[in-house]
Design a protein around this motif. Structure first.
Motif, PDB file in Angstrom:
ATOM      1  N   SER A  30      -3.088   7.822   1.175  1.00 50.00           N
ATOM      2  CA  SER A  30      -3.570   7.736  -0.197  1.00 50.00           C
ATOM      3  C   SER A  30      -2.559   6.973  -1.054  1.00 50.00           C
ATOM      4  O   SER A  30      -1.525   6.515  -0.562  1.00 50.00           O
ATOM      5  CB  SER A  30      -3.819   9.139  -0.765  1.00 50.00           C
ATOM      6  OG  SER A  30      -4.557   9.061  -1.968  1.00 50.00           O
ATOM      7  N   ALA A  31      -2.867   6.863  -2.335  1.00 52.22           N
ATOM      8  CA  ALA A  31      -1.992   6.139  -3.263  1.00 52.22           C
ATOM      9  C   ALA A  31      -2.273   6.612  -4.676  1.00 52.22           C
ATOM     10  O   ALA A  31      -3.404   6.985  -5.007  1.00 52.22           O
ATOM     11  CB  ALA A  31      -2.243   4.635  -3.171  1.00 52.22           C
ATOM     12  N   ILE A  32      -1.251   6.590  -5.518  1.00 51.73           N
ATOM     13  CA  ILE A  32      -1.474   6.913  -6.918  1.00 51.73           C
ATOM     14  C   ILE A  32      -2.440   5.871  -7.499  1.00 51.73           C
ATOM     15  O   ILE A  32      -2.345   4.683  -7.186  1.00 51.73           O
ATOM     16  CB  ILE A  32      -0.153   6.937  -7.724  1.00 51.73           C
ATOM     17  CG1 ILE A  32       0.626   5.628  -7.546  1.00 51.73           C
ATOM     18  CG2 ILE A  32       0.684   8.143  -7.355  1.00 51.73           C
ATOM     19  CD1 ILE A  32       1.813   5.505  -8.476  1.00 51.73           C
ATOM     20  N   PRO A  33      -3.390   6.302  -8.318  1.00 43.73           N
ATOM     21  CA  PRO A  33      -4.395   5.369  -8.856  1.00 43.73           C
ATOM     22  C   PRO A  33      -3.893   4.603 -10.074  1.00 43.73           C
ATOM     23  O   PRO A  33      -4.422   4.736 -11.177  1.00 43.73           O
ATOM     24  CB  PRO A  33      -5.556   6.311  -9.215  1.00 43.73           C
ATOM     25  CG  PRO A  33      -4.874   7.586  -9.583  1.00 43.73           C
ATOM     26  CD  PRO A  33      -3.664   7.695  -8.686  1.00 43.73           C
ATOM     27  N   ASP A  34      -2.862   3.771  -9.861  1.00 45.64           N
ATOM     28  CA  ASP A  34      -2.294   3.028 -10.986  1.00 45.64           C
ATOM     29  C   ASP A  34      -2.981   1.683 -11.218  1.00 45.64           C
ATOM     30  O   ASP A  34      -2.624   0.946 -12.123  1.00 45.64           O
ATOM     31  CB  ASP A  34      -0.785   2.834 -10.812  1.00 45.64           C
ATOM     32  CG  ASP A  34      -0.421   2.042  -9.579  1.00 45.64           C
ATOM     33  OD1 ASP A  34      -1.291   1.831  -8.711  1.00 45.64           O
ATOM     34  OD2 ASP A  34       0.756   1.628  -9.455  1.00 45.64           O
ATOM     35  N   GLU A  35      -3.977   1.380 -10.361  1.00 42.52           N
ATOM     36  CA  GLU A  35      -4.822   0.206 -10.549  1.00 42.52           C
ATOM     37  C   GLU A  35      -6.259   0.613 -10.262  1.00 42.52           C
ATOM     38  O   GLU A  35      -6.526   1.731  -9.840  1.00 42.52           O
ATOM     39  CB  GLU A  35      -4.390  -0.934  -9.621  1.00 42.52           C
ATOM     40  CG  GLU A  35      -3.023  -1.517  -9.917  1.00 42.52           C
ATOM     41  CD  GLU A  35      -2.714  -2.697  -9.024  1.00 42.52           C
ATOM     42  OE1 GLU A  35      -3.120  -3.825  -9.376  1.00 42.52           O
ATOM     43  OE2 GLU A  35      -2.073  -2.496  -7.982  1.00 42.52           O
ATOM     44  N   VAL A  59      -6.673   5.183  11.011  1.00 42.79           N
ATOM     45  CA  VAL A  59      -6.048   5.334   9.698  1.00 42.79           C
ATOM     46  C   VAL A  59      -7.143   5.278   8.645  1.00 42.79           C
ATOM     47  O   VAL A  59      -7.976   4.372   8.662  1.00 42.79           O
ATOM     48  CB  VAL A  59      -5.009   4.221   9.451  1.00 42.79           C
ATOM     49  CG1 VAL A  59      -4.471   4.302   8.025  1.00 42.79           C
ATOM     50  CG2 VAL A  59      -3.870   4.317  10.456  1.00 42.79           C
ATOM     51  N   GLU A  60      -7.148   6.249   7.761  1.00 45.34           N
ATOM     52  CA  GLU A  60      -8.199   6.337   6.742  1.00 45.34           C
ATOM     53  C   GLU A  60      -7.589   6.393   5.348  1.00 45.34           C
ATOM     54  O   GLU A  60      -6.646   7.152   5.100  1.00 45.34           O
ATOM     55  CB  GLU A  60      -9.038   7.595   6.974  1.00 45.34           C
ATOM     56  CG  GLU A  60     -10.127   7.822   5.938  1.00 45.34           C
ATOM     57  CD  GLU A  60     -10.823   9.162   6.124  1.00 45.34           C
ATOM     58  OE1 GLU A  60     -11.290   9.723   5.117  1.00 45.34           O
ATOM     59  OE2 GLU A  60     -10.875   9.664   7.269  1.00 45.34           O
ATOM     60  N   PHE A  61      -8.117   5.570   4.441  1.00 51.84           N
ATOM     61  CA  PHE A  61      -7.647   5.601   3.055  1.00 51.84           C
ATOM     62  C   PHE A  61      -8.432   6.650   2.282  1.00 51.84           C
ATOM     63  O   PHE A  61      -9.660   6.684   2.322  1.00 51.84           O
ATOM     64  CB  PHE A  61      -7.818   4.239   2.386  1.00 51.84           C
ATOM     65  CG  PHE A  61      -7.221   4.171   1.006  1.00 51.84           C
ATOM     66  CD1 PHE A  61      -5.847   4.160   0.830  1.00 51.84           C
ATOM     67  CD2 PHE A  61      -8.031   4.137  -0.123  1.00 51.84           C
ATOM     68  CE1 PHE A  61      -5.279   4.111  -0.439  1.00 51.84           C
ATOM     69  CE2 PHE A  61      -7.488   4.085  -1.400  1.00 51.84           C
ATOM     70  CZ  PHE A  61      -6.096   4.073  -1.549  1.00 51.84           C
ATOM     71  N   VAL A  62      -7.708   7.515   1.575  1.00 53.22           N
ATOM     72  CA  VAL A  62      -8.322   8.604   0.806  1.00 53.22           C
ATOM     73  C   VAL A  62      -8.085   8.343  -0.688  1.00 53.22           C
ATOM     74  O   VAL A  62      -6.984   8.594  -1.191  1.00 53.22           O
ATOM     75  CB  VAL A  62      -7.717   9.969   1.197  1.00 53.22           C
ATOM     76  CG1 VAL A  62      -8.389  11.096   0.413  1.00 53.22           C
ATOM     77  CG2 VAL A  62      -7.837  10.199   2.698  1.00 53.22           C
ATOM     78  N   PRO A  63      -9.075   7.827  -1.401  1.00 52.09           N
ATOM     79  CA  PRO A  63      -8.880   7.580  -2.841  1.00 52.09           C
ATOM     80  C   PRO A  63      -8.826   8.894  -3.611  1.00 52.09           C
ATOM     81  O   PRO A  63      -9.435   9.898  -3.199  1.00 52.09           O
ATOM     82  CB  PRO A  63     -10.116   6.764  -3.230  1.00 52.09           C
ATOM     83  CG  PRO A  63     -11.156   7.144  -2.221  1.00 52.09           C
ATOM     84  CD  PRO A  63     -10.416   7.441  -0.946  1.00 52.09           C
ATOM     85  N   VAL A  64      -8.095   8.902  -4.709  1.00 53.84           N
ATOM     86  CA  VAL A  64      -7.989  10.106  -5.540  1.00 53.84           C
ATOM     87  C   VAL A  64      -8.283   9.752  -6.991  1.00 53.84           C
ATOM     88  O   VAL A  64      -8.169   8.600  -7.398  1.00 53.84           O
ATOM     89  CB  VAL A  64      -6.587  10.752  -5.430  1.00 53.84           C
ATOM     90  CG1 VAL A  64      -6.347  11.302  -4.034  1.00 53.84           C
ATOM     91  CG2 VAL A  64      -5.499   9.761  -5.818  1.00 53.84           C
TER      92      VAL A  64
END
Length: 283
Positions: A30-35, A59-64
């Motif tokens: 995942s990633a912080i939603p700074d964009e 590998v799976e991307f998990v948006p938050v």
């Protein structure tokens, strides 16, 4: 004998299930939603494919939805690896006690934030007294915490100095607000500013940078402390092996706005923890 056979069969079935489950394990990233979400996914896709190849696992991307969700995801073992800002890392480390910062981009050792305005008369922060101002997310290191920290060191308390303080939620949104005249000025991540300028997504004839913060440590890739140490080591090595001389690797690095990745450690973020405590964001 029948019971023993059934017990043996059940044991074998459980063992096979465990092997299958292990083989089907997915690295949740995942990633912080700074964009914008679409931009985060676009940046991640080539990196995700590279990690799948290097790690030999899906590998799976998990948006938050927000910054806090990344912290909770790592703490609850729902996220294995995450792209965090310096402050979000500090929050994650304090909450879990064992989150591990693996690598950072070379420029994250000396990161900065850019103050921008569409008013040509604005040459410094002092020119903004009584005007409107935008930070990014309240949890953003480069879009809120560190700019606020440096302003306060210069005697500027934003809520008292500006007529109105707003939070756009993301760096690209801050630029859009300033360019549209929704606020008189704002501050954002220097890397995102450079990327938006290079992509022609900001009109530099209208919006200009009038100040830059001192340097500080910022982003890193962090793994949850409960992740298998062997897998953790493989993830770190995969990032460190990205070589800008390799065209495929350079495409990945360019999307991450990175010249290369280097090792990092928790101690690098002590200054951000200090800034957060000074701002009353940590207790």
């Amino acid at each position: 004998m029948l019971k023993r056979t059934l017990a043996l069969a059940a044991g074998i079935a459980l063992s096979v299930s465990a092997v299958v489950a292990n083989a089907a394990d997915v690295l949740k990233v995942s990633a912080i939603p700074d964009e914008a979400p679409t931009e985060l996914l676009r940046k991640f896709k080539p990196l995700g494919a590279y990690l799948e190849k290097e790690l030999g696992m899906p590998v799976e991307f998990v948006p938050v939805a927000d910054y806090a969700a990344v912290v909770e995801g790592i703490a609850a073992d729902r996220v294995d690896l995450a792209w965090l800002g310096g402050f979000t890392f500090v929050q994650t480390r304090l909450k879990t006690g064992n989150a591990i910062p693996l690598v950072q981009r070379e420029q994250d050792e000396k990161f900065t934030s850019k103050f921008i305005s569409a008013d040509p008369a604005v040459k410094s922060l002092q020119d903004l007294k009584g005007k409107t101002f935008a930070f990014g997310s309240v949890s953003s290191t480069s879009g809120s915490l560190m700019p606020r920290y440096f302003m306060q060191k210069d005697g500027i308390v934003p809520e008292q100095f500006f007529s109105r303080v707003a939070f756009s939620g993301a760096h690209d949104a801050t630029v859009a607000w300033v360019q549209a005249g929704k606020v008189d000025a704002g501050v954002l991540n220097a890397s995102v500013w450079d990327k938006l300028v290079a992509a022609g997504k900001v009109d530099t004839a209208k919006v200009h940078v009038f100040a830059t913060t001192p340097t500080y440590y910022d982003y890193n890739w962090t793994v949850r402390g409960t992740l298998d140490p062997a897998l953790t080591a493989k993830i770190k090595q995969a990032f460190l092996a990205l070589d800008p001389a390799n065209p495929e690797h350079k495409a990945i690095l360019d999307l991450q706005a990175a010249s290369r990745f280097i090792e990092t450690q928790p101690e690098n973020y002590a200054g951000i923890e200090e800034a957060a405590r000074a701002a009353g964001l940590l207790k």
